[in-house]
Design a protein around this motif. Structure first.
Motif, PDB file in Angstrom:
ATOM      1  N   UNK A 504       0.865  -1.183   0.000  1.00  0.00           N
ATOM      2  CA  UNK A 504       0.000   0.000   0.000  1.00  0.00           C
ATOM      3  C   UNK A 504       0.899   1.230   0.000  1.00  0.00           C
ATOM      4  N   UNK A 505       0.673   2.133  -0.949  1.00  0.00           N
ATOM      5  CA  UNK A 505       1.502   3.338  -0.994  1.00  0.00           C
ATOM      6  C   UNK A 505       1.440   4.107   0.327  1.00  0.00           C
ATOM      7  N   UNK A 506       0.269   4.055   0.976  1.00  0.00           N
ATOM      8  CA  UNK A 506       0.121   4.768   2.241  1.00  0.00           C
ATOM      9  C   UNK A 506       1.038   4.215   3.320  1.00  0.00           C
ATOM     10  N   UNK A 507       1.504   2.955   3.143  1.00  0.00           N
ATOM     11  CA  UNK A 507       2.380   2.344   4.144  1.00  0.00           C
ATOM     12  C   UNK A 507       3.860   2.571   3.855  1.00  0.00           C
ATOM     13  N   UNK A 532      -1.790  16.985  -1.819  1.00  0.00           N
ATOM     14  CA  UNK A 532      -1.556  17.522  -0.472  1.00  0.00           C
ATOM     15  C   UNK A 532      -0.868  16.527   0.446  1.00  0.00           C
ATOM     16  N   UNK A 533      -0.888  15.234   0.111  1.00  0.00           N
ATOM     17  CA  UNK A 533      -0.199  14.289   0.968  1.00  0.00           C
ATOM     18  C   UNK A 533      -0.677  12.861   0.810  1.00  0.00           C
ATOM     19  N   UNK A 534      -0.140  12.004   1.674  1.00  0.00           N
ATOM     20  CA  UNK A 534      -0.420  10.570   1.672  1.00  0.00           C
ATOM     21  C   UNK A 534      -1.280  10.239   2.873  1.00  0.00           C
ATOM     22  N   UNK A 535      -2.288   9.397   2.661  1.00  0.00           N
ATOM     23  CA  UNK A 535      -3.113   8.946   3.767  1.00  0.00           C
ATOM     24  C   UNK A 535      -2.432   7.763   4.457  1.00  0.00           C
ATOM     25  N   UNK A 536      -1.903   7.986   5.641  1.00  0.00           N
ATOM     26  CA  UNK A 536      -1.250   6.943   6.413  1.00  0.00           C
ATOM     27  C   UNK A 536      -2.269   6.277   7.331  1.00  0.00           C
ATOM     28  N   UNK A 537      -2.338   4.969   7.284  1.00  0.00           N
ATOM     29  CA  UNK A 537      -3.254   4.245   8.159  1.00  0.00           C
ATOM     30  C   UNK A 537      -2.670   4.192   9.568  1.00  0.00           C
ATOM     31  N   UNK A 568      -4.626   9.489  19.494  1.00  0.00           N
ATOM     32  CA  UNK A 568      -4.395   9.320  18.058  1.00  0.00           C
ATOM     33  C   UNK A 568      -4.770  10.588  17.299  1.00  0.00           C
ATOM     34  N   UNK A 569      -4.016  10.824  16.204  1.00  0.00           N
ATOM     35  CA  UNK A 569      -4.314  11.924  15.289  1.00  0.00           C
ATOM     36  C   UNK A 569      -4.745  11.345  13.944  1.00  0.00           C
ATOM     37  N   UNK A 570      -5.849  11.873  13.393  1.00  0.00           N
ATOM     38  CA  UNK A 570      -6.314  11.409  12.095  1.00  0.00           C
ATOM     39  C   UNK A 570      -7.228  12.481  11.507  1.00  0.00           C
ATOM     40  N   UNK A 571      -7.460  12.394  10.202  1.00  0.00           N
ATOM     41  CA  UNK A 571      -8.402  13.305   9.553  1.00  0.00           C
ATOM     42  C   UNK A 571      -9.320  12.589   8.571  1.00  0.00           C
ATOM     43  N   UNK A 572      -9.207  11.266   8.505  1.00  0.00           N
ATOM     44  CA  UNK A 572     -10.063  10.464   7.624  1.00  0.00           C
ATOM     45  C   UNK A 572     -10.445   9.181   8.357  1.00  0.00           C
ATOM     46  N   UNK A 573     -11.700   8.815   8.267  1.00  0.00           N
ATOM     47  CA  UNK A 573     -12.156   7.501   8.727  1.00  0.00           C
ATOM     48  C   UNK A 573     -12.789   6.797   7.533  1.00  0.00           C
ATOM     49  N   UNK A 574     -12.319   5.581   7.251  1.00  0.00           N
ATOM     50  CA  UNK A 574     -12.890   4.775   6.169  1.00  0.00           C
ATOM     51  C   UNK A 574     -13.765   3.685   6.767  1.00  0.00           C
ATOM     52  N   UNK A 676      -7.139   7.166   9.163  1.00  0.00           N
ATOM     53  CA  UNK A 676      -5.993   7.635   8.382  1.00  0.00           C
ATOM     54  C   UNK A 676      -5.598   9.045   8.806  1.00  0.00           C
ATOM     55  N   UNK A 677      -4.330   9.329   8.617  1.00  0.00           N
ATOM     56  CA  UNK A 677      -3.820  10.687   8.828  1.00  0.00           C
ATOM     57  C   UNK A 677      -3.086  11.126   7.570  1.00  0.00           C
TER      58      UNK A 677
END
Length: 817
Positions: A504-507, A532-537, A568-574, A676-677
């Protein structure tokens, strides 16, 4: 019917049946290949193929088998000998690499036909024809009944083992087992030494087939046949002499393959796999019912498919009254013994401690020994038909009996044709590794020794190698050092097995200097990455088998109460949502996050973006800092005039302060969710949006084909400006050092036995940098030549050639004896 026609008819029948069972028309733009899987991956979606996946278990063919074949074919058609493939893992051995199965009739046909899709169709066809004709020759020599031998040949050639493993080296190996037994049987029963050189050649072809454990099964079958059919009535001396002759013939076959066997040994030593591979089987005793399962259940697992059709099972049942009536024959005894031994081992009816004492069984999957069971069933079926054909009643009504056997042949063919279609079938030739805009861009911009990472939108790492694009994570044997570096400092948890990886690119550690030191120029990714960036799980929920539960309405949300393992810090929930068969949701969905009953974030996703059983990203406007306790998520649907269903997939889970609330009900469960962050891209990473839904990240630090370092320190930034590439080929690279100070020149390709380094025409020692890259010391103006010179390979190739010539000489000398 004339005598010649009678002899040719079975071969014509088997050739036609092999063509029909494959089912494709290569002259109408079709082939047979698992490329239906390929074009259904996100990386190829821009090509708009509308084709269903027939069977999903084919990734090894996409990322391992075909990259080796395509590279070798390209080199041969360019007039080069492909002893090194620079693409998978940035370098692996070429045609001498035994598991690649390049020295085979199948590959020869593939390479001789310019179009890859057409060439591959004929490669599969020749495999089936070889298997069928070899089985026919063996069975006819035993039964002297052409119809019986034809039926038995179909049982073996179109068996469940071959249907399931059609695209792998299992088949390029197993097709030679009946030929091996036929030649051994002919020698033992006629004492004609003319068969022995051909047995040597078949031995070599079986080993070159590329799957050593299946070859071992063939040799075990030959040993069993030798015990059964040795001329014991001629005395121990004659039996011993026959054994010596057979042993010498096998030895010649092994020597013909010496260079390829050594290549496999070298790789296993290099990767330390001798120490880590364990023997075993995916089959258990209850899987013996898989010989019946396609009749009673929808069961098509590749490793556990053993179905052979109804007729061989009926033949096995009919042998019981034959044995009771003392109609026992030597051929029945041989087939029953081979069946008993192979089934007892494959399904582990014998203790594992006993099985693993057999040479090579302690570090291989011996479940594949069902291939011998298939051959035993084939002989059993043919011998039963032959016995019945010799009965007085059958001779009296020979035409009726022959018609009945022909009906059985037709039934057997269509029975296995049905199973074949569950695994294999025609696909458009245009699906055979088509180019996409992203792939074409990389092909046009990559320089020698630069490499890539493909994420899961391209299914598995290694598929790019089919396009001559190097990948460090490609499918193949890796040393423990190589794997440890990739896992710890590049992409954690990427390897799914000792050989296969999916990233996964995010990893990916996008800011890691290892990305620069390995000269990884491009990362080809799907979603979860923007300019703007990569979504890191940062967190993924897990649990037993999930289910879609709880219908969500504006007045009745699905509420998840949960705690975190740490702040935890995040800005996306899937969330994985279900629309219960609708193409898209009937209503917009709102996800609200609360901490201590205070709303800390809300995200709304439009109904048109919500599809059945897919991950849906809920983006929050700000980065959320969430504490451990007293948290809850509420998923609502917004008011709408449309009707429909929307649910969340849930894992069953029992944990303190973790539960799902729906209406007045409480469920011990947790959302199937990922947090994800978004991490900003480094300044050195350039974002390309070449096609819809795909992202190409370019590492602008990688500007050349080699680099220098003042010291071999992984924390130092590589300098590509001081290395000038003069010449490059798969087996040789010539570079010029343009710097003024002494330095280390590092080539970002795989360090592997057989490579030699020369600085100013003087051979020098190679220092492995990071345990996997070749490095040499250079001074101002130094010219470095790095060349693949596998001297052991060359010596063993001469031995193999000499042995082949000796074998052909024996074949000529014994031709009339």
């Amino acid at each position: 019917m004339s005598s010649i026609a009678k002899k040719l008819a079975p071969y014509i029948l088997l050739i036609i049946s092999s063509i029909v069972i494959l089912g494709a028309n290569p002259f109408a733009g079709e082939t047979v290949a698992p490329t239906d899987i390929l074009v259904n991956q996100p990386g190829w979606q821009s090509l708009d193929f509308d084709i269903e996946v027939r069977h999903a278990s084919r990734s090894d063919w996409l990322d391992a088998r075909m990259p080796r074949w395509i590279d070798a074919k390209t080199a041969l058609r360019n007039g080069e000998i492909p002893i090194w493939n620079p693409d998978p893992i940035n370098g692996i051995p070429g045609l001498q690499w035994l598991p690649a199965a390049i020295i085979t009739p199948a590959f020869a046909l593939f390479a001789s036909i310019e179009d890859n899709a057409t060439g591959y169709y004929f490669a599969l066809l020749i495999n089936l024809i070889i298997a069928a004709t070899g089985a026919y020759l063996l069975l006819f020599s035993m039964t002297r009944n052409r119809l019986a031998a034809s039926l038995g040949a179909m049982v073996y050639a179109y068996s469940g083992f071959h249907a399931a493993w059609l695209f792998w080296a299992h088949i390029t190996t197993s097709i030679w087992i009946p030929w091996l037994l036929w030649l051994g049987y002919q020698y033992l029963t006629t004492q004609r030494r003319a068969y022995l050189p051909w047995l040597s050649l078949v031995t070599a072809l079986m080993i070159f087939g590329g799957f050593p454990s299946v070859a071992v099964y063939g040799f075990l079958a030959l040993a069993l046949l030798s015990l059964f059919y040795a001329p014991w009535n001629s005395g121990f001396k004659q039996v011993s002499l026959n054994s010596i002759h057979l042993g010498f013939a096998l030895l010649l076959g092994f020597l013909i393959t010496a260079f390829a066997v050594h290549s496999l040994y070298e790789m296993l030593q290099f990767t330390q796999l001798f120490e880590t591979r364990k023997g075993g089987t995916p089959l258990r005793q209850h899987h013996i019912y898989n010989y019946l399962k396609p009749l009673i259940a929808d069961y098509y697992n590749v490793e556990r498919t053993v179905y052979l059709g109804v007729i061989p099972l009926l033949a096995l049942l009919l042998t019981i009254p034959l044995l009771l009536m003392r109609k026992f024959t030597l051929h029945l005894g041989f087939s029953l013994l081979m069946l008993t031994i192979s089934v007892s081992i494959a399904f582990q009816f014998l203790p594992k401690e006993v099985i693993t004492t057999i040479p090579t069984f302690s570090n291989n999957n011996y479940g594949r020994m069902t291939v011998l069971a298939a051959l035993a069933f084939a002989l059993l079926t043919a011998e039963l038909i032959a016995i019945l054909g010799r009965a007085e009643l059958s001779r009296r009504y020979s035409l009726l009996f022959s018609t009945l056997v022909l009906v059985l042949i037709v039934v057997q063919f269509f029975d296995m044709h049905w199973l074949f279609r569950k695994f294999n079938g025609p696909v458009p030739a245009t699906t055979f590794f088509p180019n996409t805009p992203t792939i074409s861009y990389m092909q046009n911009h990559l320089k020698p020794m630069q490499s890539t990472i493909a994420d899961r939108s391209y299914m598995v790492s290694g598929v790019f190698s089919n396009y001559h694009i190097p990948e460090w994570f490609a499918h193949g044997f890796k040393s423990q050092t190589e794997r440890a570096l990739m896992e710890s400092k590049l992409a954690p948890n990427a390897h799914r097995s000792r050989t296969a990886a999916a990233v996964y690119c995010a990893d990916v550690y996008i800011d890691s200097n290892i990305l620069n030191l390995l000269a990884i120029k491009y990362l080809a990714c799907h979603s979860h990455i923007s300019s703007s960036g990569v979504e890191k799980t940062v967190l993924s929920t897990s649990g037993p088998k999930p289910n879609a539960s709880g219908l969500i309405t504006p007045d009745q949300p699905l509420i998840q109460h949960f705690i975190l393992p740490e702040p935890m810090q995040f800005d996306i929930i899937s969330l994985k949502l279900a629309t219960h068969g609708r193409i898209q949701s009937h209503a917009d969905a709102a996800l609200r996050l609360y901490h201590n009953d205070v709303l800390v974030g809300e995200s709304i996703v439009a109904a048109s973006e919500i599809h059945d059983n897919t991950w849906i990203d809920f983006h929050f406007k700000q980065l959320i800092n969430l504490d451990v306790n007293n948290n809850r998520l509420e998923l609502h649907t917004l008011p709408t005039e449309q009707t429909g269903k929307l649910s969340v997939w849930l894992y069953p889970m029992k944990a303190d302060n973790v539960y799902v609330q729906h209406g007045g009900n409480i469920h011990d469960a947790v959302f199937v969710a990922k947090f994800h962050r978004t991490v900003s891209l480094p300044d050195s990473i350039r974002y390309h949006h070449i096609e819809d839904n795909m992202v190409l990240l370019e590492n602008t630090n990688i500007t050349g084909s080699g680099y220098t370092l003042p010291d071999l320190d992984e924390n130092l930034m590589p300098d590509f400006t001081q290395v000038q590439l003069l010449k490059s080929s798969p087996t040789s690279h010539e570079l010029k050092y343009t710097g003024e100070q002494p330095a280390w020149m590092v080539l970002p390709i795989r360090y592997y036995p057989g490579w030699q380094a020369y600085v100013d025409n003087e051979q020098v020692a190679i220092t492995p940098f990071l345990g996997m890259l070749p490095a040499v010391q250079v001074n101002q103006g130094s010219t470095v030549i790095y060349r693949y010179e596998p001297k052991t390979l060359y010596l063993l190739a001469l031995l193999s050639l000499a042995t082949l010539l000796i074998t052909l000489y024996f074949a000529y000398r014994f031709r009339h004896r």
